[in-house]
Scaffold this active site. Structure first.
Site, PDB file in Angstrom:
ATOM      1  N   GLU A 197       0.827  -1.214   0.000  1.00 20.75           N
ATOM      2  CA  GLU A 197       0.000   0.000   0.000  1.00 20.75           C
ATOM      3  C   GLU A 197       0.862   1.266   0.000  1.00 20.75           C
ATOM      4  O   GLU A 197       0.749   2.108   0.900  1.00 20.75           O
ATOM      5  CB  GLU A 197      -0.950  -0.009   1.219  1.00 20.75           C
ATOM      6  CG  GLU A 197      -1.937  -1.147   1.170  1.00 20.75           C
ATOM      7  CD  GLU A 197      -2.968  -1.123   2.308  1.00 20.75           C
ATOM      8  OE1 GLU A 197      -2.772  -0.389   3.287  1.00 20.75           O
ATOM      9  OE2 GLU A 197      -3.991  -1.837   2.210  1.00 20.75           O
TER      10      GLU A 197
ATOM     11  N   GLU B  22      -6.311  -8.325  -0.340  1.00 21.59           N
ATOM     12  CA  GLU B  22      -6.724  -8.224   1.064  1.00 21.59           C
ATOM     13  C   GLU B  22      -8.206  -7.900   1.155  1.00 21.59           C
ATOM     14  O   GLU B  22      -8.683  -6.971   0.499  1.00 21.59           O
ATOM     15  CB  GLU B  22      -5.980  -7.081   1.793  1.00 21.59           C
ATOM     16  CG  GLU B  22      -4.512  -7.256   1.956  1.00 21.59           C
ATOM     17  CD  GLU B  22      -3.897  -6.106   2.783  1.00 21.59           C
ATOM     18  OE1 GLU B  22      -4.674  -5.367   3.445  1.00 21.59           O
ATOM     19  OE2 GLU B  22      -2.678  -5.942   2.735  1.00 21.59           O
TER      20      GLU B  22
END
Lengths: 678, 678, 678
Positions: A158, A313
């Site tokens: 991320e 995720e």
């Protein structure tokens, strides 16, 4: 000499939907790991993401390496038949880096240091950070490149930390020199004639730091571009180190969903596999919001990937970073996972396998929750594994969409500067409203870059692209001229690539396509205020209203006023227009209609363009998507729903055949293999 | 060689309720001081707190001393028969300290300096500050230790400044070394395996400063412990200097009420006298809130003191630090002061004697307000002095409570980290709701540390103790096993002393006591949302609801479901349970019931445990508390209230005898000497 | 030797209402400039403000000068017959200044640097900044002092940047030495005896920086005084350089409306021409708020100017710095411009001539908007130009007001410190409510300094002057004693010039004038709460309420209670009183009555003082003001309104004669030359 083709997601899936999650065994004693593998097998897990936050364990002191524990983890997973997505640990440098090299720590707009003690505390411009990151990456590739469990590289995590420090300033200046070549060009692009901002020397240029009043918007825009690029340099440097050492292992990095900090189109091109993290809010009153949000992110990710993609995720239960973190009602994890598969996912993974007992995310759920294998969460995880096992044949198959929503990070970034007509008009608000209207109308759509080839789409929707380049404007005109249907939202085509307002307030080419003349005023609405609309035909219902925005503009001859403003300063002026242009049609929506009116308008435009839902008569709340010869039916409501079937079909999840209708229970789903048309 | 016993509050009271306030004569010309003493005598004042903010006056330049004015003040007070509570002035260092020694100034989480110009601007870890503070303290003790007016030492003032500077960082590291011994132990306790936070060298450790995302929660928890301890070191160093020089004068420091920044249990042990500052909001609509809050703080302070205590500061009128600062309606100061005496106070003092005309608190009321001796405020102050004069016989007498609420700062601190299931669940919210329910049910309660001896209590209430140590868990189990009644609130026993989640999400020992099995999910409620409850008996009324929190958990055989959730995802699942364990009973409340339901449940549990109110038939709004053979009746409402008396009694405030009933006017109070039972 | 008299606004107007705006041609290619001048002539523009933000263009590198472009601009304007208001460019230093001399950049209270990249980024105390600013100013005067187009100097722009840096600290100390002479005097004034803030050395004193708690309020008050003075030093230094070189050109600097950062009385005295920027919000629901706000600012600016003044900036359409920026409904720009002329403006200018296409204000409207000369905005601009052309005879004529509202920046600043009875009581709230009540009652008023001569006013209104000097108090007493009517609002006369509370809470002199005795308590109301009032006569209607504030005070014999509090703690106590004093009358309003009640009370007091509206029977929403023998009628409502005329009159805007009535359309206006009374 050409490079060999890069490996793809198919090299990872090998005919099975990927199923698994982040696995952080360093948090647990070795004894727990054997139970982990046994439970993974029980749940049908076939992929574990390892090492995302292991830097301090792998390199406990600068230059040292401790790989033994990771050797054992990979061997154990491999022995259990579980593939490994191996991460470079560079998202979270060890404390020693910040302590010994404080210049690797970011600084915020005010100059305050962003310390270690959390994660993502690195300055992307720091050569010291980059050097350490590349060395641990290379060593990981050297050690595990040939490990039989290795399926996929997961670079960093991320990416998204921005920095305003002096090292960043110097890097920003280099980036600006590359972009503009000369100071004159930069001064012209930034409009520094205003407010006495003219730069006389490159060294004077700084990131947009805390100032007395509004900062130059093009400086801000370029800084957002730069920050995305600086992070991308970090990614590509690691990727190159991996590709050089392990040419047959594909590389990904996990995106945050519809994340403003990375130019997703550019980034996706640099990856072998596109993956995303997706955490819709399961709070009761927004149930459909969660599904609509999921559909948007899934459509975007598929469009970035130009094919199947990986859900890297999601949460098996609550997250822990909202104000109130709701668990998932029974069935929702399965429903939302199947929605991702329907919209192109070839893998469904979770953060994380085993819920932590310590640290900042210990109340973020895991596939094995604190309640353990007997808990409700793991029961659902096992059930989902079994469902996905049945859908392996779908891997690699595309989702075909005949509509596209145009989306561009440059336009988004340009809307983030202060000083626009209304701060209620965010980039996302019309984007989400329009996508939701298409989704509720069962019109599957892609996302597309405004300069990309659009000719295969019957309908192009532009909810709000404040910034459009010359190339994009020409592209849109040529699309409509060639017979396409364009539905264009307000405050679009207002500025060029430098955030410079187009002459007349809206680009003249776009006004010609839309059939509009002088644009007198932007006339935004206050929060909660609505503007009644008067339909000139029967397209929108009595009582329809506009929200958020209005405009005072002239139509050109030949432009049909579909709806006009009713009452107030703009009473009687055109609100929604339709204009034949070339062989196509261009619609203009100068306000954000209420959801029903927006659905009606988009449905009419889509219908004229020859688009219709996969099935007629779909009940509210039931999503229908086709992928790989299957029809996914997904019931997002708590109430059961019955769907009429035009022909008998078999549900691949149950093996059961349905003749005339199929009833989906609360949050129920079906994957129908349809009988060939008679 | 044993130390001689320390002096106590009784050495200060000498049989009279203390009455007075902060006296800052340095703000006034000497001429005013003679009027002050005359007015003090008129009001019945017998204690003046002097010198709290006098450092810059006492030490105008580093090392100089100017004691002459203070000599005269003490002599004057003594001549007027008024005792002195003498303060060390160390809460507010003079400007010269910050100017000459900027390293004594605190820094906040972002690194910004916290400058002088206000108060409480010292870094508790600074050796320079500590050295100067000790020297002025020692000199004060040397000079005034034998002054006949001296009754009590008041160290510093409302300790509470946290600091994140580098000096603090080094101190924090020393504290951590003491706590953990080894880096491995620290890494294990903090769970640094998550997010790559493993420390390889003590020097890498810093306070939890501004970071990119959530900071390690155990680092935060330890920093809160450390900050309390660092401040406590400042206190004990000053105390030791005083004790060495004036062994017969007791020492206190004034607490803020239910203040998060000090571990109140530990601090109270180091004091000879426990004192607190209490400022309930007299705003009309929250009238009862003010009284409920007062009762809570008074119960807590009495419990910290293990006996009588001192109300060091309250306001005779409005404060000046709320958004809107309401004066006190007629009678409220008297009522709330008598409430404090009822709940164990042996002294009632105000901040401050004479309202300031300059500075930051000039609109904070004083006993002599800007309106002067003819003002409404001073009239009430005189009346209160006369009332207290009548209650001297109560000094030293205890308040006996047979219920206790468990409270622990470690649990509080652990709830302050981000990333929990709901940020609506603060530590105080259930604590205040439960205490209020007990208070409204006229069940006088103590507060107790969860590891302390509980055997004298018939009922133990645990509103919410997220963190429970092993010792506390064993203590609770043994209490119930031995016949006690435990009422336990939700999300309790979740983590150990390091904020590490217990196996199964809730400690297994506690689950055994409560009779609950697997805990599947925490299921928090959004703000304003309620969850209907279905009573399985008649304990709670039709229409009762839960708020704030819900849980999805299993009961064990033998556990009675007292109420279940009605409707929604948890419909039909247990909400409130009751479980016989050993010789006792354990209740579990997995939600926060509405106030009436909470009162009903606690009353039933208390009733089963043999507890009942001091009087039957008490009207709403009338508080009844027993102390020292007297029954205090306190009417918190504006409407008069009539209380039935089981036997004739005499009101010590009026000397009047009441036969069958007593009627209390608006905000009226009575202190009844009850006739011995016939 | 006396100085020659300074030039005035009449030297600029020369018998024509000034009309124009900021002109920033450096943003545009030279080709656009010829069109600019042609359009200016078409619109009747006669004044262009040039160079406000041109420093970086004029001085591209330190010490260099580039005047050629500006020569051409001035020549071109002059050739078009357009006068020039030439600005010193010192509000926005070039980037090289901040880059080479970072000490010229301000720092905020936390110590963070306020960077360049926006505007107004200079520390007013910096000698480096001041030196550069003076040099460019002198060079401009030398070059253009004799240019025939030059009419007016415009120094800097909206002075207002505060700074807390070390250079500022040293300057602040010098300012304090001048003010106080000795440290003892400073310590006494600041009340440093409280909280141990006594200064022992001048070097210890700093600006009020980020602190742990409330900062010393007199330190804050003095820092606000100092900041205004430090900025004023910058202004006067530039002014002096201009006056020396161009003695016949008047000098102005543009104020922000009712701006807290400058002491407007002191500043205005230093200018030859007083000018202001005014941007009322045209949002629909607050239409009248915009007009009321405009009237207030215009009355204040006229009072600062002691005669005609210049509207330097307004918007021809939306601004871009509100949350939602509304365009102006048709007619509003004309209406609000005529309102300014009615209230004394001799010039109507806009920011800016041509709407920018780049930079932070590109969505701030211009006289030529993005829509260009065919747009709606320019059409209205042309029409306004024609209207103003007809009103030239009014230039130089005064507006006569017989009521005045007292206003003082010192009182305002003193209310900004924390720790007052209610943070809902801002300085502006009563000020705006009272002025609006007078405006709605058609009672034209000036603003006046509380120490200024008041004898020409029949009515003095003091909405809220928390701080009053001794001189002001004596002035008020003498005004009433001499026969004046004073209406005084609550919480007035509470502190002296050092923010020291007067004995008794309100100055004794003022209490004597008002006829009030002991003031027991300030009793503020929570937001949204009201206090019913009981009228003792028929002055205010049944159902009238007080808001925001209440007081518990005693009246003296001879004081009439006009209204009392009804119900609650203060039920029956006086709320509004009237007291004959000397030959005059003093009213006291201890609460903020609802708008109708406030209008009624002020109208009664004004009526008693012999004041009445210009016309009887004015419809709601129609403003009537007399100036220079004309009666302006302004309809602020969307509905037409008919005004009865006592005598026939001719509208100078249309040349039409009206006999008995005149009807104004939506947002219509008339400027009536009234027939002489028969």
């Amino acid at each position: 000499m050409t490079s060999p083709p890069r490996p793809t997601l198919a090299d990872v899936t090998r005919g099975r939907i990927l199923y698994g999650g982040d696995y952080n065994p360093e948090q647990w004693p070795e004894s727990v790991r054997r139970e982990d593998v046994a439970l993974m097998r029980e749940a049908g897990v076939n992929l574990a993401t390892v090492g995302v936050f292991s830097w301090a364990r792998l390199e406990p002191r600068p230059g040292e390496r401790d790989f033994g524990w990771l050797d054992r983890v990979l061997d154990l997973l491999h022995a259990g038949g579980i593939g490994v997505c191996l991460a470079t640990p560079t998202a979270s440098p060890p404390p020693w880096m910040g302590a010994r090299h404080p210049e690797t720590l970011p600084r915020d707009e005010t100059g305050a240091v962003v310390w270690y003690g959390s994660r993502n505390h690195f300055c992307a411009s720091s050569p010291v950070y980059r050097d350490h990151a590349l060395r641990i990456t290379a060593d990981l590739a050297d050690r595990y490149g040939d490990h039989p469990a290795l399926r996929l590289w997961h670079v960093n995590n991320e990416y998204g930390t921005a920095c305003w420090c002096d090292v960043t300033a110097a890097h920003f200046r280099r980036w600006l020199r590359d972009r503009y070549g000369s100071l004159d060009a930069l001064n012209d692009a930034w409009g520094t004639a205003f407010w006495s901002q003219r730069y006389g020397d490159w060294e004077e240029i700084i990131p947009p730091r805390r100032a007395q009043y509004m900062v130059n918007p093009t400086q801000e825009l370029d800084f957002r571009r730069f920050t995305s690029d600086a992070l991308l340099e970090c990614f590509t440097a690691e990727r190159d180190a991996l590709v050089e050492r392990t040419p047959r292992i594909p590389v990904t990095t996990n995106f945050m969903p519809l994340f403003v900090g990375q130019n997703g189109w550019t980034w996706a091109e640099r990856e072998d596999v596109v993956s995303v993290d997706l955490y819709p809010d399961p709070a009761d009153p927004e149930r459909d919001d969660g599904a609509a949000w999921g559909a948007l992110v899934q459509d975007l990710t598929r469009s970035q990937a130009r094919g199947p993609w990986l859900l890297m995720e999601q949460a098996a239960g609550p997250v822990n970073w909202r104000g109130v973190n709701h668990p998932r009602p029974e069935g929702l994890t399965r429903l939302w996972s199947l929605q991702a598969v329907a919209r192109g996912a070839d893998g469904i993974c979770f953060f994380q396998w085993r819920q932590s007992r310590q640290g900042s995310e210990k109340f973020h759920s895991g596939m094995v929750s604190h309640a353990g294998p007997r808990g409700r969460t793991f029961r659902q995880v096992r059930q989902l594994g079994a469902d996905l096992e049945r859908l392996g044949a779908l891997t690699g198959s595309p989702v075909t969409a005949r509509a596209a929503v145009l989306h561009d990070w440059n336009a988004w970034w340009a809307t983030l500067s202060a000083g626009r007509p209304s701060n209620l008009l965010t980039y996302e608000r019309p984007l989400r409203a329009w996508h939701r209207a298409l989704w509720e109308s069962h019109l599957t759509c892609d996302f597309a870059h405004p300069e990309s080839g659009l000719e295969d789409y019957a309908l192009i929707a532009v909810p709000h692209l404040y910034l459009l380049t010359d190339a994009a404007l020409d592209n849109l005109a040529s699309y409509v001229r060639g017979g396409g249907t364009l539905v264009c939202g307000f405050f679009t085509g207002v500025v060029d690539t430098d955030d410079r307002v187009r002459e007349g307030g809206v680009d003249a080419r776009l006004r010609e396509v839309l059939g509009i003349g002088t644009v007198h005023e932007w006339w935004p609405l206050d929060e909660g205020k609505v503007q009644p609309l008067a339909s000139c035909g029967d397209d929108i219902a009595e009582g329809a209203v506009g929200t958020l925005w209005r405009e005072d503009f002239e139509t050109l001859p030949g432009t049909e006023t579909v709806a006009a403003y009713r009452g107030g300063e703009l009473g009687g002026r055109p609100a929604i227009t339709r204009h034949p242009f070339g062989d196509g049609t261009a619609w203009y929506l100068s306000t954000l209609p209420d959801p029903a009116a927006l659905r009606a308008l988009l449905s009419r435009a889509a219908g004229e363009a020859g688009l219709r839902p996969p099935l007629p008569g779909l009940p509210t709340g039931v999503e229908a998507v086709r992928r790989g010869g299957r029809l996914f039916l997904l019931n997002h409501r708590r109430e059961p729903a019955t769907v009429p079937l035009p022909a008998p079909a078999t549900d691949e999840l149950t093996g059961r055949r349905h003749e005339h209708t199929i009833t989906l229970g609360r949050h129920g789903a079906a994957v129908l293999r349809e009988a060939p048309p008679a």
